[in-house]
Enzyme design. Structure first.
Site, PDB file in Angstrom:
ATOM      1  N   VAL A   1       8.722   0.375  -1.553  1.00  0.00           N
ATOM      2  CA  VAL A   1       8.452   1.597  -2.310  1.00  0.00           C
ATOM      3  C   VAL A   1       7.012   1.411  -2.777  1.00  0.00           C
ATOM      4  O   VAL A   1       6.744   0.653  -3.709  1.00  0.00           O
ATOM      5  CB  VAL A   1       9.415   1.776  -3.498  1.00  0.00           C
ATOM      6  N   PRO A   2       6.059   2.055  -2.095  1.00  0.00           N
ATOM      7  CA  PRO A   2       4.641   1.704  -2.250  1.00  0.00           C
ATOM      8  C   PRO A   2       3.983   2.231  -3.530  1.00  0.00           C
ATOM      9  O   PRO A   2       3.111   3.097  -3.504  1.00  0.00           O
ATOM     10  CB  PRO A   2       4.006   2.309  -0.997  1.00  0.00           C
ATOM     11  N   CYS A   3       4.360   1.656  -4.654  1.00  0.00           N
ATOM     12  CA  CYS A   3       3.781   2.052  -5.940  1.00  0.00           C
ATOM     13  C   CYS A   3       2.278   1.776  -5.986  1.00  0.00           C
ATOM     14  O   CYS A   3       1.550   2.421  -6.742  1.00  0.00           O
ATOM     15  CB  CYS A   3       4.508   1.347  -7.082  1.00  0.00           C
ATOM     16  N   HIS A   4       1.808   0.856  -5.147  1.00  0.00           N
ATOM     17  CA  HIS A   4       0.376   0.548  -5.108  1.00  0.00           C
ATOM     18  C   HIS A   4      -0.441   1.734  -4.606  1.00  0.00           C
ATOM     19  O   HIS A   4      -1.647   1.780  -4.832  1.00  0.00           O
ATOM     20  CB  HIS A   4       0.118  -0.690  -4.237  1.00  0.00           C
ATOM     21  N   ARG A   5       0.188   2.706  -3.969  1.00  0.00           N
ATOM     22  CA  ARG A   5      -0.518   3.874  -3.432  1.00  0.00           C
ATOM     23  C   ARG A   5      -0.661   4.991  -4.449  1.00  0.00           C
ATOM     24  O   ARG A   5      -1.110   6.086  -4.113  1.00  0.00           O
ATOM     25  CB  ARG A   5       0.207   4.392  -2.191  1.00  0.00           C
TER      26      ARG A   5
END
Length: 187
Positions: free
Chosen positions: A135-139
């Site tokens: 779940v790409p929270c870094h994006r």
């Protein structure tokens, strides 16, 4: 029964945690396996290290490839977010739809879930993401291309490292410096 598998990536030791046929958690890069094990033991004291089944092996291969610079979308991986609050699941659904190399702001995520004034709550939900990288929270960034926070080991520098690996654009506007790596603000 919860199971853990540690693995090495281009930017550090990571881990996946699964139960049954779903991934329930991920550990972002730590400086070494011992640090990753210590953090995992706090989060999952009953979990045991195990040989990964095929779906976890596929997830590991995909994460390793993504962090090595290959363009990989991890949204297809089987995850379980049933223990997370409904608001967070809505935020994570938007994050899962952000392709590698792209970003949204906290405010844009809030608008996409139908709560345009909830940018701060989106940031809190992303800070509680149990399955980071998949779940790409870094994006998700703060307004104006600012980084916002990041709870992984290394903090914002880790976020920027992952975004640089993905060759992420932080703005729709072209820049003279697109080919340069992102950097954290000097302290």
């Amino acid at each position: 029964m919860q199971n853990i598998c540690l693995f090495t990536t281009a930017i550090g030791s990571c881990a996946l945690v699964w139960q049954g046929d779903r991934i329930i958690a991920a550990q972002l890069p730590e400086r070494d396996e011992d640090a990753a094990r210590r953090r995992l033991a706090k989060r999952f004291p009953e979990a045991a290290e195990a040989e990964p089944p095929a779906f976890v092996r596929q997830a590991i291969d995909d994460v390793v490839a993504l962090l090595a610079g290959e363009r990989r979308d991890l949204a297809h991986l089987p995850i379980d977010l049933s223990a997370t609050p409904e608001f967070n699941r809505r935020v994570y659904a938007v994050a899962l739809a952000i392709p590698p190399g792209e970003t949204l702001t906290y405010g844009e995520v809030a608008a996409r879930i139908g709560e345009p004034g909830a940018a701060r709550a989106v940031g809190v939900a992303l800070g509680q993401n149990p399955i980071p990288i998949i779940v790409p929270c870094h994006r998700v960034l703060a307004a104006g291309g600012k980084t916002g926070g990041f709870s992984a080991d290394g903090g914002v520098e880790t976020k920027l490292k992952i975004l640089t690996i993905e060759k992420a654009r932080t703005s729709a506007e072209p820049s003279l410096f697109d080919a340069l790596p992102l950097q954290a603000r000097q302290r």
